[in-house]
Scaffold this motif. Structure first.
Motif, PDB file in Angstrom:
ATOM      1  N   THR A 139       0.847  -1.202   0.000  1.00 18.18           N
ATOM      2  CA  THR A 139       0.000   0.000   0.000  1.00 18.18           C
ATOM      3  C   THR A 139       0.882   1.253   0.000  1.00 18.18           C
ATOM      4  O   THR A 139       2.087   1.172   0.230  1.00 18.18           O
TER       5      THR A 139
ATOM      6  N   ALA B 164      -4.755   6.807   7.157  1.00 19.64           N
ATOM      7  CA  ALA B 164      -4.501   5.613   6.352  1.00 19.64           C
ATOM      8  C   ALA B 164      -5.668   5.347   5.407  1.00 19.64           C
ATOM      9  O   ALA B 164      -5.477   5.016   4.235  1.00 19.64           O
ATOM     10  N   GLU B 165      -6.888   5.504   5.917  1.00 18.66           N
ATOM     11  CA  GLU B 165      -8.064   5.251   5.069  1.00 18.66           C
ATOM     12  C   GLU B 165      -8.138   6.294   3.956  1.00 18.66           C
ATOM     13  O   GLU B 165      -8.432   5.981   2.801  1.00 18.66           O
TER      14      GLU B 165
ATOM     15  N   ASN C 260       3.116   1.991   6.972  1.00 17.42           N
ATOM     16  CA  ASN C 260       2.378   1.088   7.830  1.00 17.42           C
ATOM     17  C   ASN C 260       3.233  -0.078   8.341  1.00 17.42           C
ATOM     18  O   ASN C 260       3.069  -0.540   9.454  1.00 17.42           O
ATOM     19  N   ARG C 261       4.168  -0.514   7.485  1.00 20.81           N
ATOM     20  CA  ARG C 261       4.936  -1.727   7.809  1.00 20.81           C
ATOM     21  C   ARG C 261       6.005  -1.497   8.858  1.00 20.81           C
ATOM     22  O   ARG C 261       6.431  -2.414   9.536  1.00 20.81           O
TER      23      ARG C 261
END
Lengths: 545, 545
Positions: free
Chosen positions: A188, A302-303, A278-279
C-alpha cells in the motif's frame, strides 16, 4: 541621479538592511559569502544619510551608516523587490511551493519525456525537473534497459544516496527477503526508508522487466492527502503533526530508527514532509489517551490515503524510469504472481541537488540570447580580420582562461566585442567605414542585463585601453593588426599623457588592459577554440543574483 | 501457567495493542515488517478474553480479539517494558538523547582513539561512535596521512554523502575559491552546507598538513548554546525556532537554497538541529517588525556562540581525523598565514548510518559469551570425535549455510551443541560415561537468552531427530559415528513407531531433522571452516528485538 524610492529608507529594519549590504567589503565578490560577523555590527546602528545615486547605470540608494561611517549602495530594483512585508517566499519544499493533485488532475498531462530527448534538450530537462518539484514526479521513457542505468539517470540531476540497501537495489522476488518490497505481495502507499533520518528525499525506480500479471504502480500525493485531512478532520491533522512516531528497521547489517511525525510542518505550519509506512512503525510510548488519539488519527489518514480518487495508477514498462519525491509522494504496487518476471532497479538521491541542477539549467536559458549571437550573426566577418567575430571572442576567452584569469575577466574577454554584433554585424562595418560605433559602450550596456560591473566595465574600457597602451607602451602600436590601427583614429587616437594618467587612475584600468591584450592576441585563423557552451558554467556563475 | 500482569490488559489502548501483535500472521518473521494494514483492522475492535500462557518458556498473555477472533500472545516482559505512560523514549537525535557540554566539561575526557586500535577493537569503536551521538564528535589519531583516507574513515560507520564539493573536498588555500573555507581567513562557528536540505548530518575533517601559524580548530555545542539561549532569553529562542531563514549558495555549478530555522525543534519542542552560518544567510522576507525581532534574536545567539567558555579549542595535527555532528556542533577555525601550509581533506556522511553501525556493534557485544565459548572451552575434545566441539559446530553451521538454509537454521546448526559446553566441556564426558546430559534441552534453554524459538527449538529437538531418523530411515543408524551410536542408547534409543509418528507431527520436526543431518556430517577433521565471527551478522540479525 535617480529619485529616491517611494518608501522611506529610514523605516527599514536597520540590521536587516545592513546585513544585506552588497559591497565587496561586506561580501566576497566571488562566492557571495558574507565577510563580517552579524555580532560585530555596532550596537545603535542607524542610517545617517540617504542619497540617490547611479550604480552601473541603474538607479540606486546610497546609505551612510552611523556610527561606523560605512556606506552601502542598494539598487532600487533590489529594494523594491525585497521590501519588508512584500509577498512571502514560496518555500518550494513545503506545500506553498507545490501543485497538489488528485489522480484526475493529471489526465493528459503526465510529466513524461523520452530519455534521449531529455538528455539532448536542456529546456525539456528543466521542464521535467520542474515537474518533480511541482508535482512530485516524472517518468522518463526509453531509458536503456541496462543494469545500473538508474544510477546514470540520478547523475543527470544529483548525487546517489547510498543506504543499507546499497547504492543500487533490485526490486524483485528474492528467496530470503529482508523487506516485503522483495516479495510479490501488494504494498500500500508508503514512504521508503522512513526509518532513515535524513530520509532519502528522492527515489528512482527503473523498470527492466515487467511480464508479471499485476505488479502495477500507484502514486498518491501525500501533501494533497494531508491538506484533505486538515480540511476534513483538523484535530487528526494536528495529532499527526504533533506526535513523533518511531519508524524501525532491523536486519543482519542494519538497525535503524527515526522518530518523526507522519505529517511534518515547517515553523509556519505548512506541510513539508509526509512520512507514512504502515509496515515499519514500531511501538509508540505515550500515555494511554495520547495513544488512543494517535491511533484514531493514524487510521483516519490511512483510510484517506487509500481513496481511489487520490491514487494515480501507472504501469511501468521496460525502459520506464519513475523519479519521485519521497518526502511527498507515497508509492504503492499491486500484488503479482510469485513466478511472474518483474525486475526494477532503484536508487535514492536528494531534492536539493535536483533543485540546484534545475536552477543552473535555467541560468543557461537566461544566456540563450548570447548563445544565439555566437551561433548566428557572430559567425560572419570581423572587421576584415582573418577570423569571424565569434572565433575572435572565443579565442580571447580561451586565452584569458589559459592565463588563469579570474572568471569575470574570462567573461569580459569572451564578450568584449558583443557591441559589434548587438543587432547584426553591420555596426562593425560602420566602424571600418570611419564612424565610431562606440561598440565598447553598447556592448557593456547590453551585458549589464546579465552581469555586474566586474564584467561590463572591462568591456566598456577595452577600446580606451588600446588608446592608452599606444600612449604608454613602446612597440604596442606597431604590433596591432592593420584593422586595429585603422580604427584607432576613428576611436579617438592615441591618448595624450594627461588622458593616459586619468585612465591609469581608474579602478578598472588593469582589468581593461588585460582584456585588451587577449583581444589583440585573438586573431589567429588557425587557433582551435572551445565552443560557447564551454563557458556557460562560468558565465552562469557570474549572473546577477 | 504464569500469572496475569498487575495491570488490566482491557485498559490498554486496543489499536495500539493490536498493532503490536507479534504473531507471524501480523509480522513477517524475517523482516519484522507488519503484514496487515492499520486501516483494515475492524472497527469496534476489543479484547474478548485474556489468558496467562507460557511463550517459549517465558510468561505471556494471550489476548483473543473481538470481532475477528484473532489471537495475540504478548510476553509479559514486553508488556511491562512498553506499558503506556512509562518513560518517554529519549530520541537520540534531540537534546533529550545528548550530553550537552561547555569546553571545560571535556577536560581529561576528550573522545579520542588511535586509528589502529579503533579498527581492531569493536568495543572501542562502539565507544567512539557513541561519543559522536552523545557529545557530538570524536577524534581519531594516527589515521594514515594519505589522500582519500578520509573516505575510508567514513566507511567504518556509514556512507559518504556526495555534494557539489565532491565526494571528498580539500580544505586549503585556493587561487580562486568558491568558498571562504578555501582561504586563510578566520571562520567563526558555523554549520557546513546549511543551504542543503537534507543538510549533511556528519562531517569528517582529516588533517594531512598543518604547518601554518594559526589554523586551529574550534567546536561549540550548538545544542548547549540553544539551551542557554532558552534560559537566558526565552523570547529570542522562540523567535529563532519559528523563523525559517534562507540559506543560499551559488557558484558556477550549483545554486542551493534551504529555508530552515536557526534552531529546529521536534514536535515536543526539543532542540533537534542547530543551523548557523553567518556567511550564507540570504535576504529574509518578512514584515518589518518580524525582521527586527529576528535580527535581535540572531545577534543575541551569534554573540552567545562566541563565548569562549563554550568553545573547545583543538589543533588538528597530521593524522588526526575529526568526526562531528553537523546538525549540532558548530565548527570554527582561526586565521592563518596565507602562505602557511595547511591541508585538510573532508567529506560528509550521515548520522543514521553511524547509529545503525553502533547498534549492530552492540549486538555483537551481546553475543560475546557465545564468542568466548567458541574460543575457550569449545576448542577442547568433543566426545571422542576427531574434531573439537567448536570445529564441529562451525562445520555444521558452514554446511547449513552452503546448503542455502535460512538464517535461523544456520544459527541452529552452528549452536546445536552449546549444551555440551555451557559451563565447560565436562557435560560431554558425562554423556559418554552413560548419563544423558540432556544437552539439547540445556542448549536450547541457554540460547533462549538471545534467540527466539525458530533457533532454540531445532536445537532442542536435534537429539530426538537422531532417534527419529534411526527409526524411519534405513541405513541412517549405520552411517552414524561410533560415539553417536553409543550415546543413542543413553539418550533413549531408537524411537518406537508411535514415538516417531508423534515426532513427525511436531511443527519443528523438519527443521530439527535438517539440523541433525548437518550435525552428522560435521565431523571431518580436515574441513576448513570460517571463524565464529563470520556468523556474527547473521546471528545478530536473529537476536530478539
Amino acid at each position: 541621479m535617480s529619485p529616491l524610492p517611494a518608501f522611506p529608507i529610514g523605516d527599514l529594519p536597520v540590521m536587516w538592511l545592513r546585513d544585506n549590504c552588497p559591497c565587496t567589503q561586506c561580501r566576497d565578490p566571488r562566492s557571495g559569502q558574507k565577510l563580517f560577523q552579524i555580532g560585530s555590527l555596532p550596537d545603535g546602528l542607524r542610517v545617517a544619510a540617504v542619497a540617490a545615486v547611479d550604480s552601473a547605470g541603474a538607479p540606486a540608494v546610497e546609505v551612510t551608516w552611523d556610527p561606523d561611517g560605512h556606506r552601502s549602495t542598494y539598487p532600487q530594483a533590489w529594494l523594491e523587490a525585497h521590501r519588508p512585508g512584500g509577498p512571502e517566499h514560496r518555500d518550494r519544499r513545503t506545500e506553498a511551493g507545490k501543485e497538489l493533485w488528485a489522480a484526475r488532475d493529471l489526465t493528459g498531462r503526465m510529466p513524461t519525456a523520452d530519455w534521449d530527448e531529455y538528455l539532448a534538450e536542456p529546456a525539456l530537462r528543466a521542464r521535467m525537473l520542474e515537474s518533480v518539484l511541482r508535482l512530485g514526479f516524472m517518468v522518463l521513457r526509453g531509458v536503456p534497459e541496462r543494469e545500473g542505468q538508474v544510477l546514470d539517470v540520478a547523475e543527470t540531476f544529483g548525487y546517489v544516496r547510498e543506504t543499507n540497501y546499497g547504492k543500487l537495489f533490485d526490486v524483485r522476488v528474492e528467496p530470503d527477503p529482508n523487506n516485503l518490497a522483495f516479495t510479490s505481495v501488494a504494498i500500500t502507499p508508503h514512504t521508503d526508508n522512513p526509518y532513515r533520518d535524513p530520509v532519502p528525499t528522492l527515489q528512482l525506480l527503473h523498470c527492466l522487466v515487467n511480464d508479471a500479471d499485476g505488479g502495477d504502480s500507484g502514486l498518491v500525493d501525500g501533501f494533497a492527502a494531508a491538506a484533505l485531512l486538515r480540511r476534513e478532520d483538523p484535530e487528526a491533522f494536528e495529532v499527526l503533526t504533533r506526535t513523533p512516531v518511531p519508524f524501525v528497521f532491523r536486519d543482519a547489517g542494519a538497525e535503524l530508527r527515526a522518530d518523526r511525525p507522519l505529517i511534518d510542518t515547517d515553523p509556519l505550519g505548512r506541510v513539508r514532509e509526509v512520512r507514512f509506512n504502515n509496515r515499519s512503525i514500531g511501538t509508540l510510548r505515550l500515555p494511554a489517551d495520547a495513544l488512543e488519539a494517535f491511533y484514531a488519527a493514524y487510521r483516519t489518514f490511512a483510510e484517506l490515503l487509500e481513496r481511489s480518487e487520490l491514487r494515480l495508477d501507472l504501469r511501468l514498462v521496460p525502459g520506464d524510469c519513475l523519479v519521485f519525491d519521497n518526502t511527498r509522494l507515497l508509492h504503492a504496487r499491486t500484488a503479482f504472481a510469485k513466478d511472474g518476471a518483474r525486475h526494477l532497479q532503484g536508487c535514492y538521491a536528494d531534492l536539493d541537488g535536483l533543485a540546484s541542477t534545475l536552477a543552473v539549467l535555467r541560468r543557461a536559458d537566461t544566456l540563450e540570447p548570447l548563445a544565439q549571437l555566437f551561433a548566428g550573426a557572430g559567425t560572419t566577418e570581423y572587421l576584415g580580420e582573418p577570423v569571424s567575430m565569434a572565433q575572435h571572442m572565443l579565442q580571447a576567452g580561451a586565452r584569458a582562461e589559459a592565463a588563469g584569469a579570474p572568471p569575470h575577466l574570462v567573461a569580459a574577454a569572451l564578450l568584449h566585442d558583443v557591441g559589434h554584433v548587438e543587432d547584426d554585424v553591420v555596426t562593425g562595418r560602420e566602424l571600418m567605414s570611419g564612424n565610431d560605433n562606440r561598440h565598447s559602450h553598447t556592448g557593456a550596456d547590453a551585458l549589464g542585463r546579465w552581469f555586474g560591473p566586474e564584467v561590463t566595465e572591462p568591456v566598456r574600457l577595452h577600446v580606451a585601453a588600446k588608446r592608452y597602451l599606444c600612449a604608454v607602451e613602446p612597440g604596442y602600436h606597431d604590433r596591432l593588426s592593420e584593422a586595429s590601427k585603422y580604427t584607432l583614429a576613428v576611436q579617438g587616437g592615441v591618448m595624450t599623457p594627461a588622458q593616459a594618467d586619468r585612465f591609469a587612475a581608474l579602478a578598472g584600468a588593469a582589468d581593461a588592459v588585460a582584456v585588451r591584450r587577449w583581444d589583440d592576441e585573438a586573431k589567429d585563423p588557425d587557433a582551435v577554440t572551445p565552443p560557447f557552451e564551454h563557458f556557460l558554467p562560468l558565465l552562469t556563475a557570474l549572473l546577477r543574483g
